[in-house]
Write a protein that holds these residues in place. Structure first.
Motif, PDB file in Angstrom:
ATOM      1  N   THR A  92      -1.333  12.811  31.246  1.00  0.00           N
ATOM      2  CA  THR A  92      -2.706  12.855  30.755  1.00  0.00           C
ATOM      3  C   THR A  92      -3.499  13.612  31.803  1.00  0.00           C
ATOM      4  N   MET A  93      -4.250  14.620  31.353  1.00  0.00           N
ATOM      5  CA  MET A  93      -4.923  15.504  32.303  1.00  0.00           C
ATOM      6  C   MET A  93      -6.213  16.052  31.726  1.00  0.00           C
ATOM      7  N   ILE A  94      -7.150  16.348  32.609  1.00  0.00           N
ATOM      8  CA  ILE A  94      -8.423  16.952  32.218  1.00  0.00           C
ATOM      9  C   ILE A  94      -8.254  18.469  32.233  1.00  0.00           C
ATOM     10  N   TYR A  95      -8.701  19.110  31.160  1.00  0.00           N
ATOM     11  CA  TYR A  95      -8.621  20.567  31.028  1.00  0.00           C
ATOM     12  C   TYR A  95     -10.010  21.155  30.818  1.00  0.00           C
ATOM     13  N   GLN A  96     -10.252  22.320  31.387  1.00  0.00           N
ATOM     14  CA  GLN A  96     -11.388  23.142  31.011  1.00  0.00           C
ATOM     15  C   GLN A  96     -11.030  23.718  29.640  1.00  0.00           C
ATOM     16  N   VAL A  97     -11.977  24.326  28.964  1.00  0.00           N
ATOM     17  CA  VAL A  97     -11.674  24.998  27.698  1.00  0.00           C
ATOM     18  C   VAL A  97     -12.181  26.433  27.765  1.00  0.00           C
ATOM     19  N   LYS A  98     -11.447  27.320  27.125  1.00  0.00           N
ATOM     20  CA  LYS A  98     -11.810  28.743  27.121  1.00  0.00           C
ATOM     21  C   LYS A  98     -13.172  28.937  26.475  1.00  0.00           C
ATOM     22  N   ASP A  99     -13.435  28.175  25.420  1.00  0.00           N
ATOM     23  CA  ASP A  99     -14.687  28.293  24.672  1.00  0.00           C
ATOM     24  C   ASP A  99     -15.280  26.897  24.513  1.00  0.00           C
ATOM     25  N   ALA A 100     -16.418  26.642  25.128  1.00  0.00           N
ATOM     26  CA  ALA A 100     -17.046  25.319  25.092  1.00  0.00           C
ATOM     27  C   ALA A 100     -17.352  24.866  23.656  1.00  0.00           C
ATOM     28  N   ALA A 101     -17.529  25.802  22.746  1.00  0.00           N
ATOM     29  CA  ALA A 101     -17.799  25.449  21.354  1.00  0.00           C
ATOM     30  C   ALA A 101     -16.629  24.689  20.724  1.00  0.00           C
ATOM     31  N   TRP A 102     -15.423  24.887  21.266  1.00  0.00           N
ATOM     32  CA  TRP A 102     -14.255  24.182  20.741  1.00  0.00           C
ATOM     33  C   TRP A 102     -14.414  22.668  20.860  1.00  0.00           C
ATOM     34  N   LEU A 103     -15.130  22.220  21.880  1.00  0.00           N
ATOM     35  CA  LEU A 103     -15.288  20.782  22.115  1.00  0.00           C
ATOM     36  C   LEU A 103     -15.977  20.096  20.944  1.00  0.00           C
ATOM     37  N   GLU A 104     -16.825  20.840  20.237  1.00  0.00           N
ATOM     38  CA  GLU A 104     -17.524  20.282  19.070  1.00  0.00           C
ATOM     39  C   GLU A 104     -16.554  19.936  17.944  1.00  0.00           C
ATOM     40  N   SER A 105     -15.407  20.598  17.919  1.00  0.00           N
ATOM     41  CA  SER A 105     -14.442  20.347  16.844  1.00  0.00           C
ATOM     42  C   SER A 105     -13.314  19.413  17.283  1.00  0.00           C
ATOM     43  N   MET A 106     -13.407  18.863  18.506  1.00  0.00           N
ATOM     44  CA  MET A 106     -12.393  17.930  18.999  1.00  0.00           C
ATOM     45  C   MET A 106     -12.957  16.520  18.989  1.00  0.00           C
ATOM     46  N   ALA A 107     -12.090  15.548  18.643  1.00  0.00           N
ATOM     47  CA  ALA A 107     -12.508  14.150  18.603  1.00  0.00           C
ATOM     48  C   ALA A 107     -11.436  13.270  19.241  1.00  0.00           C
ATOM     49  N   VAL A 108     -11.871  12.184  19.860  1.00  0.00           N
ATOM     50  CA  VAL A 108     -10.930  11.240  20.475  1.00  0.00           C
ATOM     51  C   VAL A 108      -9.929  10.767  19.432  1.00  0.00           C
TER      52      VAL A 108
END
Length: 121
Positions: A81-97
Motif C-alpha cells: 500500500t503506497m501513496i502516489y502522485q498523479v499525472k493529472d490532478a483531475a483524475w482524483l475526482e473520478s477515483m473513490a475509496v
C-alpha cells in the motif's frame, strides 16, 4: 602443519559471513519509502504500459495524491500500500475509496506517480 586459530577469530569470521547471508536474503521492502526510486540501479524504472491491479484506499485532493493497495508491479516493486502522485490532478475526482483500478506507476521527479489508469468494471 598444525595451525591453531584463536576461538575469537573463528567466531568473528563466522558471524560476519552469516550476517552477510542473512542481509542478502532479507526482504528489503520499501514500505514507508515514498518518494524514493524503487527500482534497482541496474534497471531504471521505465513505463512498460503494463497495467497493474489496485484498490483505491484514500484520495487526497489537497495533496493531489492517491493511496493504492496493489500487487507486484511489472517494474519489480513488490505488493504494498503506497501513496502516489498523479499525472493529472483531475483524475482524483473520478477515483473513490474502494474502487478497483488498473494503473501504470513510475518515478517522476523522484516520486512515484500514477501516469495512466483505468477503472475496472
Amino acid at each position: 602443519m598444525n595451525f591453531r586459530i584463536p576461538f575469537a577469530l573463528v567466531v568473528t569470521l563466522t558471524a560476519g559471513a552469516v550476517s552477510q547471508q542473512v542481509f542478502a536474503q532479507m526482504d528489503h521492502g520499501t514500505h514507508g519509502m515514498h518518494g524514493m526510486a524503487m527500482a534497482p540501479a541496474a534497471s531504471p524504472m521505465v513505463n512498460t504500459d503494463a497495467l497493474a491491479d489496485a484498490v483505491v484506499k484514500k484520495v487526497d485532493l489537497t495533496k493531489k495524491t492517491v493511496t493504492l493497495t496493489h500487487g507486484a508491479l511489472p517494474n519489480g516493486m513488490p505488493a504494498m500500500t503506497m501513496i502516489y502522485q498523479v499525472k493529472d490532478a483531475a483524475w482524483l475526482e473520478s477515483m473513490a475509496v474502494g474502487q478497483k483500478i488498473r494503473f501504470v506507476g513510475e518515478a517522476v521527479d523522484g516520486k512515484m506517480a500514477v501516469i495512466r489508469f483505468e477503472s475496472v468494471k
